[in-house]
Design a protein around this motif. Structure first.
Motif, PDB file in Angstrom:
ATOM      1  N   ALA A 233       0.867  -1.185   0.000  1.00 48.90           N
ATOM      2  CA  ALA A 233       0.000   0.000   0.000  1.00 48.90           C
ATOM      3  C   ALA A 233       0.897   1.226   0.000  1.00 48.90           C
ATOM      4  O   ALA A 233       1.829   1.316   0.803  1.00 48.90           O
ATOM      5  N   ARG A 234       0.614   2.142  -0.902  1.00 50.22           N
ATOM      6  CA  ARG A 234       1.469   3.316  -0.996  1.00 50.22           C
ATOM      7  C   ARG A 234       1.366   4.176   0.259  1.00 50.22           C
ATOM      8  O   ARG A 234       0.283   4.444   0.767  1.00 50.22           O
ATOM      9  N   GLY A 235       2.515   4.614   0.748  1.00 49.45           N
ATOM     10  CA  GLY A 235       2.552   5.436   1.949  1.00 49.45           C
ATOM     11  C   GLY A 235       2.216   6.879   1.654  1.00 49.45           C
ATOM     12  O   GLY A 235       2.058   7.270   0.498  1.00 49.45           O
ATOM     13  N   GLU A 236       2.124   7.660   2.707  1.00 48.63           N
ATOM     14  CA  GLU A 236       1.712   9.061   2.533  1.00 48.63           C
ATOM     15  C   GLU A 236       2.894  10.000   2.321  1.00 48.63           C
ATOM     16  O   GLU A 236       2.719  11.164   1.989  1.00 48.63           O
ATOM     17  N   PHE A 237       4.127   9.462   2.497  1.00 46.66           N
ATOM     18  CA  PHE A 237       5.288  10.347   2.420  1.00 46.66           C
ATOM     19  C   PHE A 237       5.995  10.238   1.074  1.00 46.66           C
ATOM     20  O   PHE A 237       7.148   9.855   0.993  1.00 46.66           O
ATOM     21  N   SER A 238       5.308  10.524   0.000  1.00 43.13           N
ATOM     22  CA  SER A 238       5.993  10.477  -1.288  1.00 43.13           C
ATOM     23  C   SER A 238       5.354  11.478  -2.232  1.00 43.13           C
ATOM     24  O   SER A 238       4.412  12.168  -1.868  1.00 43.13           O
ATOM     25  N   VAL A 239       5.864  11.568  -3.471  1.00 41.37           N
ATOM     26  CA  VAL A 239       5.396  12.627  -4.371  1.00 41.37           C
ATOM     27  C   VAL A 239       3.908  12.507  -4.640  1.00 41.37           C
ATOM     28  O   VAL A 239       3.366  11.407  -4.670  1.00 41.37           O
ATOM     29  N   PRO A 240       3.233  13.625  -4.827  1.00 36.64           N
ATOM     30  CA  PRO A 240       1.785  13.571  -5.078  1.00 36.64           C
ATOM     31  C   PRO A 240       1.517  12.998  -6.462  1.00 36.64           C
ATOM     32  O   PRO A 240       2.354  13.119  -7.355  1.00 36.64           O
ATOM     33  N   PRO A 241       0.357  12.394  -6.636  1.00 34.83           N
ATOM     34  CA  PRO A 241       0.045  11.827  -7.949  1.00 34.83           C
ATOM     35  C   PRO A 241      -0.212  12.930  -8.970  1.00 34.83           C
ATOM     36  O   PRO A 241      -0.456  14.069  -8.615  1.00 34.83           O
ATOM     37  N   ALA A 242      -0.140  12.548 -10.230  1.00 40.40           N
ATOM     38  CA  ALA A 242      -0.375  13.502 -11.309  1.00 40.40           C
ATOM     39  C   ALA A 242      -1.808  14.012 -11.259  1.00 40.40           C
ATOM     40  O   ALA A 242      -2.718  13.274 -10.902  1.00 40.40           O
ATOM     41  N   THR A 243      -1.998  15.253 -11.616  1.00 39.08           N
ATOM     42  CA  THR A 243      -3.350  15.772 -11.758  1.00 39.08           C
ATOM     43  C   THR A 243      -3.643  15.882 -13.249  1.00 39.08           C
ATOM     44  O   THR A 243      -2.734  15.944 -14.057  1.00 39.08           O
ATOM     45  N   ASP A 244      -4.926  15.936 -13.570  1.00 33.87           N
ATOM     46  CA  ASP A 244      -5.302  15.917 -14.984  1.00 33.87           C
ATOM     47  C   ASP A 244      -4.731  17.092 -15.770  1.00 33.87           C
ATOM     48  O   ASP A 244      -4.333  16.965 -16.904  1.00 33.87           O
ATOM     49  N   GLU A 245      -4.702  18.264 -15.109  1.00 34.27           N
ATOM     50  CA  GLU A 245      -4.290  19.460 -15.847  1.00 34.27           C
ATOM     51  C   GLU A 245      -2.822  19.392 -16.270  1.00 34.27           C
ATOM     52  O   GLU A 245      -2.382  20.151 -17.117  1.00 34.27           O
ATOM     53  N   THR A 246      -2.049  18.483 -15.675  1.00 34.33           N
ATOM     54  CA  THR A 246      -0.637  18.403 -16.044  1.00 34.33           C
ATOM     55  C   THR A 246      -0.409  17.352 -17.129  1.00 34.33           C
ATOM     56  O   THR A 246       0.702  17.021 -17.452  1.00 34.33           O
ATOM     57  N   ARG A 247      -1.481  16.808 -17.673  1.00 31.52           N
ATOM     58  CA  ARG A 247      -1.306  15.690 -18.604  1.00 31.52           C
ATOM     59  C   ARG A 247      -1.591  16.030 -20.061  1.00 31.52           C
ATOM     60  O   ARG A 247      -1.712  15.153 -20.896  1.00 31.52           O
ATOM     61  N   GLY A 248      -1.757  17.324 -20.378  1.00 32.93           N
ATOM     62  CA  GLY A 248      -2.069  17.711 -21.747  1.00 32.93           C
ATOM     63  C   GLY A 248      -1.005  17.212 -22.716  1.00 32.93           C
ATOM     64  O   GLY A 248       0.172  17.179 -22.387  1.00 32.93           O
ATOM     65  N   ARG A 249      -1.447  16.826 -23.920  1.00 33.82           N
ATOM     66  CA  ARG A 249      -0.494  16.332 -24.894  1.00 33.82           C
ATOM     67  C   ARG A 249      -0.290  17.386 -25.971  1.00 33.82           C
ATOM     68  O   ARG A 249      -1.240  17.914 -26.561  1.00 33.82           O
ATOM     69  N   LEU A 250       0.970  17.688 -26.244  1.00 32.96           N
ATOM     70  CA  LEU A 250       1.319  18.700 -27.221  1.00 32.96           C
ATOM     71  C   LEU A 250       1.236  18.092 -28.617  1.00 32.96           C
ATOM     72  O   LEU A 250       1.708  16.977 -28.827  1.00 32.96           O
ATOM     73  N   GLU A 251       0.614  18.814 -29.551  1.00 33.96           N
ATOM     74  CA  GLU A 251       0.514  18.332 -30.935  1.00 33.96           C
ATOM     75  C   GLU A 251       1.156  19.359 -31.865  1.00 33.96           C
ATOM     76  O   GLU A 251       0.779  20.529 -31.830  1.00 33.96           O
ATOM     77  N   PRO A 252       2.093  18.933 -32.715  1.00 34.41           N
ATOM     78  CA  PRO A 252       2.677  19.885 -33.666  1.00 34.41           C
ATOM     79  C   PRO A 252       1.609  20.375 -34.645  1.00 34.41           C
ATOM     80  O   PRO A 252       0.681  19.634 -34.984  1.00 34.41           O
ATOM     81  N   ARG A 253       1.763  21.626 -35.072  1.00 33.46           N
ATOM     82  CA  ARG A 253       0.887  22.155 -36.121  1.00 33.46           C
ATOM     83  C   ARG A 253       1.777  22.578 -37.285  1.00 33.46           C
ATOM     84  O   ARG A 253       2.710  23.348 -37.079  1.00 33.46           O
TER      85      ARG A 253
END
Lengths: 270, 416
Positions: free
Chosen positions: B78-98
Motif C-alpha cells: 500500500a502506498r505510503g503518505e510520504f511520497s510525491v503527489p500523484p499527477a493531476t489531470d491538468e498536467t497531462r495535456g499532450r502537445l501536438e505539432p501544427r
C-alpha cells in the motif's frame, strides 16, 4: 540558557551533521515556546553516565544505551519518543553468491564479516539471532570491523566495511542493518550478481529519547509536544528529519528491546 | 490479503531490489494515491527479504506475499503518505505539432499560466508534479498580472524567429570611409546608442531572477531581449570603430539618466520607463538614423536593431496594459515613477550636446551651412515626432490624453 526551565538534551556527535540537526531542532523547540539546549558527547557510555547523574535531562540514545538506562534505573526511566525508522528494525545476512551458503547452517566453517562490537544491527543482534537459529558461532570465522567504537554503529561505517569486504571476497557472508542494505542497493552500490540477501532477522526497535523518572512533568510534556509537532510537509522540519533519518516521530514502546536485553545477558555484557 | 483489491500490478521478473526492480516499482507506486495498492510479481527469492525492508525505509506498507504459481510471488504494497503527489489531470495535456512546428503559444494552450506562483515550487517547470515541502524560493514576481501578459508566448516565438548575427548579416564590406566631420558624428551617434543599449541589457537582467519560474516564458522572452541588446551593443560599436576616429563622448546627462533607470526597483515601472518610454522613443531615433544613414550597411544594422526594439516596446506595452487592466492604481504609480525620475534628473534641460550636434550633422549629410540648417530642422522635427509617438503609445496603453501629454513631457531628454 542555564535556567531550570531549559531542557538540556544530550546527543552523541557521531557526525558533523549532528550539530545541524540539533541547532535546527532547538530553533523549532523555541518556536514552540519550549526552551531547549543540547550537549554533545563523544560516546554513548559517557552520555548514559551523565544522564544517570542528572547532568542532562534527556538523552537521545541508541538501543544499546537505552537498554542500559532501563537496567540501571530498574526500568523506571522515562521513554519519550522514537523515530518511525526505529520501529521494526531488522538485520540482514548477506552472502556472496559464490560462497555456497544456501542455509544458515552453511555459515559454519565460513568467514562472516560483522560490524562494530557495539553496533546493535550489524553485530550484537544478528549474531544473537543466528545463534538462536542453531548456528554454532564458534565454528564461524568472524571478520570484525570495530570502527567508531562508542558510537554504537551510528555512523554506519562498519556496515559499509562489511559490504566492501563481501564485494572484495574477504568474507563469504556479512551482517548489516536493513536500512543500510536496502539504501545501498537503491543507490546502486551493490553488485547483485555477486552478493545478495539470504536471511532477515526478527524485528527489534532502535533509538529512544530517555529521561530519568525525576524529570519535571512540565519538561516531559513540553518536550513531547514540541517533538511531535515536527512535520514532514514543513520544509524547515523536513530538512532536519531527513538528516536524522525519519519521516515522523512516534510515541515510545518498550516491546522492541527484549531481544537486545536477552542478547546482552547471554554475552554477559550488561 | 486480497490481491483483487490491487489496482495496478507490475511484473518484475527475477530483478532484485538492487538490480532494476525499483525502476519498475517506484513509477508504478507514483500512479497511486496514498493507501492505493500495488501488486508486485516477482520470481526473485531475495525480494521476499528485501521488499519489506525497502517498504519500511520508504514508509510504504508491506501487506504480505503469496505464491501464485511455481516460483512466482505476488507481493502486495500500500502506498505510503510520504511520497510525491500523484499527477493531476491538468498536467497531462499532450502537445501536438501544427504544420510541423511547435510554438510557445501551443505550449501555453495546454499548460496555461497560473494566477499565482507558489514560492515552494522553486525551479520546477510549470506542470511538474512537485514533491511537497521543498524550500521556499525568494522570487518576488509571483503574480501573473504583474509579470505575464497573455501575448508573451507569441512575442517569445517572434523573438526567437528573428535573431540575427552581427558578424555576418551586415554587409560590412560595403562600408566606405567618411569625411572626418561625418565620421566623428556617426561615431558619436553609435557610441550613444551602445551606451543606452548597455543599460537596456542590464535593467531587464535585474528582474529575471525575481520572476517566478511558472512564468518562464517571460524570463525566456527577456533572455531574447538581452541577446538582442548584446547584439546591438556589438553592432553599434563595430560601426563606430569602422569610422576610424575613436569613440564619441559619454555625457553626464546620459549617465545620470541611465543610472536613474537602473535604480528603478519595480518590474512594471522599469518596463514602463525602459520599454514603453525609452525604447519607444528609440524607435523614432533609429528611424531617423536609418533615414540619414551615410551608407547601406549602417541603414541595415539600424533597421534590424529597430525591428528588435519594436518587440521590446510591444512587450513593455503588453506588460503595462495587462497590469493597468487588473490594477487601476497602477496609473498613478507609473506617473509617480516618471515624476520621481524627472525630479532626479532636475537640471538636465536638453538632449546631450554631443548627441544633439552629431544627429544634426548626420541629418545634414555635410558641414555645408545650408545642409546643417536642414539637419537642424530635421532634428527639431525628430523631437516633435518622439513626443507625438509617446503620447500615442501612452494612450494606447490606456492613459488619458492629458496624462499622456504630461508623462511624455516629463520623459528624459536623453531619450532613454
Amino acid at each position: 540558557m542555564s535556567d531550570n526551565q531549559t531542557i538540556l538534551l544530550g546527543a552523541v556527535a557521531y557526525d558533523p551533521k549532528v550539530v545541524t540537526i540539533w541547532e535546527g531542532i532547538r530553533e523549532h523547540f523555541q518556536e514552540q515556546g519550549v526552551p531547549m539546549d543540547f550537549a554533545l558527547f563523544s560516546n554513548y557510555e559517557r552520555q548514559v553516565e551523565e544522564l544517570l547523574k542528572g547532568h542532562i535531562d534527556v538523552a537521545w540514545n541508541t538501543p544499546l544505551a537505552h537498554v542500559r538506562v532501563r537496567r540501571r534505573t530498574g526500568n523506571e526511566s522515562l521513554s519519550l519518543g522514537m523515530r518511525d525508522s526505529d520501529r521494526d528494525f531488522h538485520a540482514k545476512l548477506i552472502v556472496r553468491r559464490d560462497s555456497g551458503i544456501k542455509s544458515l547452517k552453511d555459515l559454519e566453517g565460513k568467514t562472516l564479516a560483522v560490524g562494530s562490537a557495539d553496533s546493535t544491527q550489524a553485530r550484537i543482534l544478528p549474531l544473537y539471532f543466528l545463534a538462536s537459529e542453531g548456528v554454532d558461532l564458534s565454528r564461524v570465522k568472524l571478520l570484525p570491523f570495530d570502527t567508531d567504537l562508542g558510537k554504537h554503529g551510528d555512523t554506519g561505517t562498519s556496515e559499509i566495511d562489511v559490504l566492501k569486504a563481501l564485494h572484495e571476497r574477504r568474507a563469504d557472508a556479512g551482517t548489516a542493518g536493513d536500512l543500510v542494505w536496502v539504501n545501498e542497493q537503491a543507490a546502486g552500490h551493490i553488485d547483485s550478481n555477486n552478493i545478495e540477501v539470504l536471511w532477515t532477522t526478527p524485528g527489534f526497535d532502535h533509538c529512544m529519547f530517555d529521561a530519568l523518572p525525576s524529570l519535571a512533568a512540565e519538561k516531559t510534556e513540553s518536550f513531547k509536544r514540541a517533538l511531535f509537532a515536527m512535520k514532514w510537509d514543513n520544509p524547515h522540519h523536513r530538512k532536519l528529519l531527513e538528516l536524522e533519518g525519519l519521516r515522523e516521530w512516534l510515541p515510545p514502546r518498550e516491546s522492541g528491546y527484549a531481544s537486545l536485553q536477552d542478547a546482552l545477558l547471554q554475552t554477559g555484557r550488561e | 490479503m486480497s490481491a483483487e483489491l490491487a489496482v495496478i500490478a507490475v511484473d518484475c521478473g527475477a530483478l532484485p531490489i538492487g538490480g532494476g526492480l525499483l525502476a519498475l516499482l517506484r513509477p508504478a507506486l507514483n500512479e497511486l494515491e496514498a493507501g492505493g495498492m500495488l501488486a508486485v510479481l516477482s520470481s526473485a527469492p531475495t525480494v521476499r527479504e528485501d521488499l519489506p525492508s525497502w517498504c519500511r525505509a520508504e514508509r510504504h506498507e508491506y501487506l504480505g506475499v503469496e505464491t501464485i504459481a511455481d516460483g512466482i510471488d505476488r507481493h502486495l504494497i500500500a502506498r505510503g503518505e510520504f511520497s510525491v503527489p500523484p499527477a493531476t489531470d491538468e498536467t497531462r495535456g499532450r502537445l501536438e505539432p501544427r504544420d510541423g512546428k511547435l510554438t510557445a503559444s501551443d505550449v501555453l494552450a495546454i499548460a496555461p499560466l497560473p494566477e499565482i506562483g507558489d514560492p515552494a515550487t522553486g525551479f520546477a517547470p510549470r506542470g511538474a508534479k512537485v514533491e511537497p515541502a521543498g524550500p521556499a524560493y525568494p522570487f518576488t514576481l509571483n503574480e501573473r498580472t504583474h509579470v505575464a501578459p497573455p501575448e508573451i508566448a507569441k512575442l517569445y516565438d517572434q523573438a526567437v524567429a528573428n535573431q540575427w548575427d552581427a558578424t555576418s548579416d551586415i554587409p560590412w564590406h560595403k562600408v566606405e570611409p567618411l569625411p572626418f566631420p561625418a565620421a566623428r558624428a556617426l561615431a558619436q551617434v553609435m557610441t550613444f546608442l551602445a551606451e543606452n543599449e548597455l543599460s537596456a541589457l542590464y535593467v531587464p537582467a535585474r528582474f529575471i531572477p525575481r520572476i517566478h519560474p511558472v512564468y518562464a516564458e517571460v524570463a525566456m522572452f527577456l533572455a531574447t531581449q538581452l541577446a538582442d541588446e548584446a547584439r546591438h551593443i556589438d553592432v553599434f560599436l563595430k560601426r563606430a570603430r569602422l569610422c576610424g576616429v575613436g569613440l564619441g563622448i559619454s555625457s553626464v546627462t546620459t549617465s545620470r539618466s541611465l543610472l536613474s533607470l537602473m535604480q528603478t526597483e519595480d518590474f512594471t515601472e522599469a518596463a514602463f520607463l525602459l520599454s514603453v518610454l525609452g525604447e519607444g522613443t528609440f524607435l523614432d531615433l533609429l528611424s531617423f538614423i536609418e533615414r540619414h544613414a551615410p551608407d547601406q550597411p549602417t541603414a541595415e544594422l539600424v533597421r534590424r536593431a529597430k525591428n528588435d526594439e519594436s518587440r521590446h516596446v510591444h512587450f513593455g506595452l503588453a506588460h503595462v496594459r495587462y497590469g493597468l487592466m487588473n490594477d487601476p492604481g497602477l496609473y498613478d504609480r507609473l506617473e509617480a515613477a516618471v515624476r520621481k525620475r524627472a525630479a532626479s534628473l532636475h537640471g538636465i534641460s536638453g538632449v546631450p550636446a554631443p548627441v544633439h550636434d552629431a544627429l544634426t550633422i548626420l541629418a545634414a549629410g555635410s558641414t555645408e551651412p545650408h545642409a546643417v540648417a536642414r539637419g537642424y530642422e530635421a532634428f527639431r522635427e525628430l523631437l516633435e515626432t518622439m513626443h507625438t509617438s509617446r503620447i500615442r503609445r501612452l494612450e494606447h496603453a490606456g492613459f488619458t490624453p492629458q496624462q499622456a501629454v504630461t508623462i511624455s513631457e516629463l520623459h528624459t531628454p536623453n531619450f532613454m
